[in-house]
Design a protein around this motif. Structure first.
Motif, PDB file in Angstrom:
ATOM      1  N   THR A 138      -5.974   5.793  -4.113  1.00 29.54           N
ATOM      2  CA  THR A 138      -6.505   5.924  -2.754  1.00 29.54           C
ATOM      3  C   THR A 138      -7.534   4.839  -2.457  1.00 29.54           C
ATOM      4  N   ILE A 139      -8.412   4.568  -3.419  1.00 28.09           N
ATOM      5  CA  ILE A 139      -9.404   3.499  -3.235  1.00 28.09           C
ATOM      6  C   ILE A 139      -8.718   2.157  -3.096  1.00 28.09           C
ATOM      7  N   LEU A 140      -7.715   1.904  -3.942  1.00 28.88           N
ATOM      8  CA  LEU A 140      -6.964   0.650  -3.865  1.00 28.88           C
ATOM      9  C   LEU A 140      -6.238   0.530  -2.528  1.00 28.88           C
ATOM     10  N   ALA A 141      -5.654   1.634  -2.079  1.00 27.36           N
ATOM     11  CA  ALA A 141      -4.969   1.629  -0.784  1.00 27.36           C
ATOM     12  C   ALA A 141      -5.944   1.342   0.349  1.00 27.36           C
ATOM     13  N   SER A 142      -7.146   1.909   0.266  1.00 26.40           N
ATOM     14  CA  SER A 142      -8.155   1.673   1.305  1.00 26.40           C
ATOM     15  C   SER A 142      -8.547   0.203   1.370  1.00 26.40           C
TER      16      SER A 142
ATOM     17  N   THR B 288       0.832  -1.209   0.000  1.00 25.59           N
ATOM     18  CA  THR B 288       0.000   0.000   0.000  1.00 25.59           C
ATOM     19  C   THR B 288       0.864   1.257   0.000  1.00 25.59           C
ATOM     20  N   TRP B 289       1.826   1.299   0.901  1.00 24.37           N
ATOM     21  CA  TRP B 289       2.686   2.477   1.005  1.00 24.37           C
ATOM     22  C   TRP B 289       3.524   2.663  -0.254  1.00 24.37           C
ATOM     23  N   PHE B 290       4.032   1.557  -0.808  1.00 19.63           N
ATOM     24  CA  PHE B 290       4.852   1.625  -2.020  1.00 19.63           C
ATOM     25  C   PHE B 290       4.046   2.164  -3.198  1.00 19.63           C
ATOM     26  N   LEU B 291       2.821   1.668  -3.375  1.00 15.76           N
ATOM     27  CA  LEU B 291       1.989   2.108  -4.498  1.00 15.76           C
ATOM     28  C   LEU B 291       1.689   3.607  -4.412  1.00 15.76           C
ATOM     29  N   LEU B 292       1.379   4.082  -3.209  1.00 21.30           N
ATOM     30  CA  LEU B 292       1.061   5.495  -3.042  1.00 21.30           C
ATOM     31  C   LEU B 292       2.280   6.379  -3.274  1.00 21.30           C
TER      32      LEU B 292
ATOM     33  N   GLY C  85       1.347   7.907  -6.655  1.00 20.37           N
ATOM     34  CA  GLY C  85       0.665   9.109  -6.208  1.00 20.37           C
ATOM     35  C   GLY C  85      -0.624   8.807  -5.455  1.00 20.37           C
ATOM     36  N   THR C  86      -1.301   9.856  -5.026  1.00 20.13           N
ATOM     37  CA  THR C  86      -2.477   9.720  -4.161  1.00 20.13           C
ATOM     38  C   THR C  86      -3.770  10.103  -4.875  1.00 20.13           C
ATOM     39  N   GLY C  87      -3.867   9.757  -6.159  1.00 16.99           N
ATOM     40  CA  GLY C  87      -5.105   9.994  -6.889  1.00 16.99           C
ATOM     41  C   GLY C  87      -6.228   9.117  -6.370  1.00 16.99           C
ATOM     42  N   TRP C  88      -7.449   9.334  -6.906  1.00 16.88           N
ATOM     43  CA  TRP C  88      -8.612   8.607  -6.405  1.00 16.88           C
ATOM     44  C   TRP C  88      -8.468   7.100  -6.576  1.00 16.88           C
TER      45      TRP C  88
ATOM     46  N   GLY D 108      -6.549  13.530   6.137  1.00 20.20           N
ATOM     47  CA  GLY D 108      -6.631  12.525   5.075  1.00 20.20           C
ATOM     48  C   GLY D 108      -6.198  11.156   5.559  1.00 20.20           C
ATOM     49  N   SER D 109      -5.200  11.113   6.436  1.00 22.02           N
ATOM     50  CA  SER D 109      -4.735   9.835   6.985  1.00 22.02           C
ATOM     51  C   SER D 109      -5.796   9.192   7.866  1.00 22.02           C
ATOM     52  N   LEU D 110      -6.500  10.017   8.657  1.00 18.32           N
ATOM     53  CA  LEU D 110      -7.551   9.489   9.529  1.00 18.32           C
ATOM     54  C   LEU D 110      -8.690   8.873   8.724  1.00 18.32           C
ATOM     55  N   ALA D 111      -8.924   9.385   7.528  1.00 19.91           N
ATOM     56  CA  ALA D 111     -10.040   8.917   6.705  1.00 19.91           C
ATOM     57  C   ALA D 111      -9.821   7.525   6.133  1.00 19.91           C
ATOM     58  N   LEU D 112      -8.603   6.984   6.245  1.00 19.71           N
ATOM     59  CA  LEU D 112      -8.314   5.667   5.664  1.00 19.71           C
ATOM     60  C   LEU D 112      -8.725   4.507   6.567  1.00 19.71           C
TER      61      LEU D 112
END
Length: 420
Positions: A162-166, A148-152, A156-159, A319-323
């Motif tokens: 971000t959805i994939l990371a979530s 997750t961290w590597f992909l972001l 980048g932190t596009g939608w 933004g971090s709290l929203a994950l």
């Protein structure tokens, strides 16, 4: 003595002398906060003073005051001979020979059949853990978080990212929840201290929670699932009314903290965004601080340090709290104390498919999770034999049941509130 109990010789509570024989009626008189007896394998124990020193907490053992605790004793303790040395000084007598083994209206045949099943599982090695399973389980959690961290960082932190990371983080958190459950129930290592140590790492460093907080709550949940004032997992702080009994009681008493007839609608506004991210995190932190549980607090701090160090530079604090996200059990029946046998009491529907959320953790809390599939068919047969409803549902079916049951409970409350 009263209640049919006979005393053969004087004895002080906790003296270790088997002082007499008692009926169930006599045992059931000792179920107050400061006067507690219980029965294990027909032996009567006075736990009034010792309950406060119980490693699992005074509440979980106190919930069985005045009752037969044989089944829950076998379910929770991996080394029963070791536990006997703590019970021996508390022994005050035994049941009268003419008394049945079980109390209340419990079905003796169900109890005997389930005990046979447990013994077969023990002999078949189903309580033996496979270290490779748990190593791989821990490995894939770490891999998901690292990926997750590597992909972001890379994409980048596009939608889409971000959805994939979530999804990755939610999966890792869910799996970490099951992993800490295994260690918390002492089902991995033979030595309890190793289970406790790894449990603190998994629930503390991977989930940011407290091992002691979880143990005191979760063992109560298993001991008395879906029982008001005994199962802390169904304490909804008057935000919701649950089951068929509580709504009617609230309605008759004209209790209206919220418009409960709309609870199936405001559930989506309250539970997912507030129950876990806000209430449980606040409750966990408050518990660790008020109880001065500095070891668990230190472990939990490592989770938040790592998490914010990784994601604040990418999303900022808010933004971090929203994950963060979570999901839990879905019970079938919620009511007051029913004094049922272990099998009937523990069979409850879970909130995910069999491959992700297993239905037998309550029946066999000490059984390693990879063996549930082997015992599953036998449990189903036993339920069919005794006419006990047995269900498995998908995540979406379970969620639909939650909304449907909240709607039904809300309607019961409204009817009682208006007409009773």
């Amino acid at each position: 003595m009263g209640g049919g109990g006979q005393q053969t010789e004087p004895a002080e509570p906790g003296s270790g002398k088997a002082a007499g024989v008692y009926t169930w009626e006599e045992v059931q008189k000792h179920r107050s906060r400061n006067d507690q007896w219980l029965v294990v394998n027909r032996k009567v124990y006075n736990i009034s003073q010792w309950a406060r020193r119980h490693p699992g907490g005074s509440r979980v053992i106190g919930h069985y005051a005045g009752e037969d605790a044989t089944e829950v004793f076998a379910a929770f303790h991996p080394d029963q001979k070791f536990v006997q040395k703590f019970l021996k000084p508390l022994l005050i007598g035994e049941l009268v020979a003419t008394e049945p083994d079980q109390d209340g209206n419990k079905n003796a045949e169900i109890i005997q059949d389930f005990e046979k099943l447990r013994e077969q599982a023990e002999k078949g090695g189903l309580f033996q853990a496979q270290p490779l399973f748990f190593c791989l389980h821990l490995g894939h959690i770490v891999l998901l978080e690292a990926l997750t961290w590597f992909l972001l960082c890379y994409w980048g932190t596009g939608w889409i990212m971000t959805i994939l990371a979530s999804v990755f983080l939610a999966t890792a958190q869910s799996q970490a929840g099951w992993l800490q459950h295994d260690f918390g129930h002492l089902s991995v290592f033979k030595k309890s201290k190793w289970n406790h140590l790894v449990h603190k790492f998994v629930i503390g460093h991977l989930k940011g929670a407290s091992a002691n907080w979880w143990n005191h709550r979760h063992f109560q949940h298993h001991a008395k699932p879906n029982i008001f004032r005994k199962d802390p997992d169904i304490n909804m702080m008057d935000i919701f009314v649950l089951g068929n009994t509580q709504p009617v009681e609230y309605g008759i008493k004209k209790i209206k903290h919220y418009p409960y007839n709309y609870q199936h609608q405001y559930f989506f506004l309250v539970a997912p965004p507030l129950l876990i991210p806000v209430f449980y995190n606040y409750n966990i932190m408050k518990t660790m601080i008020t109880r001065r549980d500095w070891v668990d607090l230190a472990w939990a701090s490592t989770y938040y340090i790592r998490y914010f160090y990784c994601y604040v530079p990418l999303y900022g604090v808010f933004g971090s709290l929203a994950l963060m996200t979570f999901m839990s059990h879905l019970p079938k029946e919620i009511d007051h104390e029913r004094r049922q046998d272990w099998l009937t009491m523990q069979i409850s529907c879970k909130s995910a498919p069999y491959s992700f959320c297993f239905s037998f953790s309550s029946l066999f809390p000490r059984m390693p999770r990879h063996n549930y599939q082997q015992v599953g068919p036998q449990v189903r047969q036993l339920c069919e034999k005794h006419g006990i409803p047995y269900e498995t549902k998908t995540l979406w079916q379970g969620m639909a049941d939650v909304v449907r049951s909240l709607k039904t409970s809300g309607e019961l409350w409204l009817d009682a509130y208006l007409h009773k």
